[in-house]
Design a protein around this motif. Structure first.
Motif, PDB file in Angstrom:
ATOM      1  N   SER A 166       0.162   4.020  -1.526  1.00  0.00           N
ATOM      2  CA  SER A 166      -0.638   5.243  -1.605  1.00  0.00           C
ATOM      3  C   SER A 166      -0.836   5.912  -0.248  1.00  0.00           C
ATOM      4  N   SER A 167      -0.656   5.142   0.844  1.00  0.00           N
ATOM      5  CA  SER A 167      -0.889   5.702   2.174  1.00  0.00           C
ATOM      6  C   SER A 167       0.394   6.197   2.841  1.00  0.00           C
ATOM      7  N   ASP A 226       3.497   8.417   4.079  1.00  0.00           N
ATOM      8  CA  ASP A 226       3.707   9.813   4.462  1.00  0.00           C
ATOM      9  C   ASP A 226       4.873  10.341   3.623  1.00  0.00           C
ATOM     10  N   HIS A 263      -1.161  16.415  -2.177  1.00  0.00           N
ATOM     11  CA  HIS A 263      -0.598  16.358  -0.828  1.00  0.00           C
ATOM     12  C   HIS A 263      -0.467  17.787  -0.304  1.00  0.00           C
ATOM     13  N   ASP A 312       0.834  -1.193   0.000  1.00  0.00           N
ATOM     14  CA  ASP A 312       0.000   0.000   0.000  1.00  0.00           C
ATOM     15  C   ASP A 312       0.876   1.253   0.000  1.00  0.00           C
TER      16      ASP A 312
END
Length: 327
Positions: free
Chosen positions: A115-116, A118, A261, A113
């Motif tokens: 996309s998550s 930071d 972001h 994952d």
């Protein structure tokens, strides 16, 4: 069940690691070691194993230097992530084979994952650690790519590996001489090259600031890739090479509209992907990195408690090692 790499006589995996871990599957490869996903045989828990690539030309040319680098990276992981990041009793040396097992340290390339992530922390952690390696270890010209960066989810920490990939022939590690033809490069890591590398036929100028700026560009490309903008990052350095004006327009549009972001992340990526190498070095000022006091980024890591399964795995391997010593 033993995988093909575990069964072969030429396996780089120490025998004692095969006694306690199974299902070795390659996650990523660097110039002189490979990262595998493995399962503990007793607790049936997944770990990451790092194994020295004894068949690589780099290791074969100078095993002592390769082994020293391998151990130093392991020590760095322990210092950066905490003493329980590595399963200490798993560290094995057998003839020239060397390997150990880590908890929760996954190569960026293999994260399910992405996309998550930071992105701001990714940039901060990687740039600060690179600065540390430059100034305290004397390293330069690291091949930065998603296989050389790993992530610890439990500790929310990114860290840099494969320190010496892409190092040209010169005295590097304060007396260690590295030969360029001994470093193995993967074609898919070439896409993270800065525009000036493409323009100069991969021949970097000798000034440390030039190499540092090129590696910071690679960090910017990786961060952009993790932002999932849909932009083909392979084309960006090529565009900068042939049309600097068009590159500046595309970069500005990407930063302002493509990156979903924070403004801070947009600012950092814009600096890292600047066409001019000198502009990229401003990232150190933006992040507040003092090259004389990099340790301020290194807050003491809080050791994560062992789970019951991890404790059982640790006790089982420790007991076996004690029996081997007594024998």
């Amino acid at each position: 069940m033993l995988s093909s790499i575990e069964r072969t006589n030429k396996s780089p995996i120490p025998q004692n690691l095969k006694e306690f871990y199974s299902d070795f599957k390659i996650l990523s490869e660097t110039s002189y070691y490979s990262n595998y996903s493995v399962m503990s045989k007793g607790g049936n828990r997944e770990y990451i194993a790092r194994i020295l690539k004894i068949d690589s030309s780099f290791v074969q040319e100078d095993y002592d230097i390769a082994a020293k680098m391998f151990i130093r990276e392991a020590l760095q992981i322990g210092m950066s992530l905490g003493p329980d990041a590595i399963v200490l009793e798993s560290f094995e040396v057998e003839d020239k084979k060397m390997g150990f097992v880590m908890r929760d340290c996954t190569p960026l390339k293999s994260l399910k994952d992405q996309s998550s992530l930071d992105i701001e922390k990714l940039i901060k952690d990687v740039i600060s650690e690179m600065s540390d390696l430059y100034d305290k270890m004397g390293l330069s010209e690291m091949n930065i790519n998603p296989e050389s960066i790993s992530f610890s989810k439990n500790r929310s920490k990114f860290f840099v590996g494969d320190w010496f990939s892409g190092v040209p022939e010169k005295s590097n590690l304060k007396g260690t001489r590295i030969h360029n033809d001994s470093i193995e490069k993967k074609p898919d890591t070439d896409i993270y090259k800065a525009p000036e590398l493409l323009q100069s036929g991969d021949q970097l100028a000798p000034e440390p600031a030039t190499t540092r700026a090129a590696e910071y560009y690679a960090v910017g490309l990786i961060a952009l890739e993790m932002c999932k903008t849909g932009q083909d990052i392979v084309k960006l350095p090529q565009i900068a090479k042939v049309d600097s004006g068009m590159y500046d327009i595309i970069l500005k549009a990407l930063v302002e509209d493509g990156i979903k972001h924070s403004e801070k992340v947009k600012e950092m990526i814009g600096i890292l992907l600047a066409r001019e190498p000198a502009t990229r070095l401003r990232i150190e000022v933006t992040l507040g990195i003092s090259r004389q006091s990099i340790d301020r980024w290194r807050a003491p890591s809080v050791a994560q408690p062992f789970t019951n399964e991890e404790r059982k795995d640790s006790e089982r391997i420790s007991q076996s090692n004690k029996m081997l010593i007594l024998c």
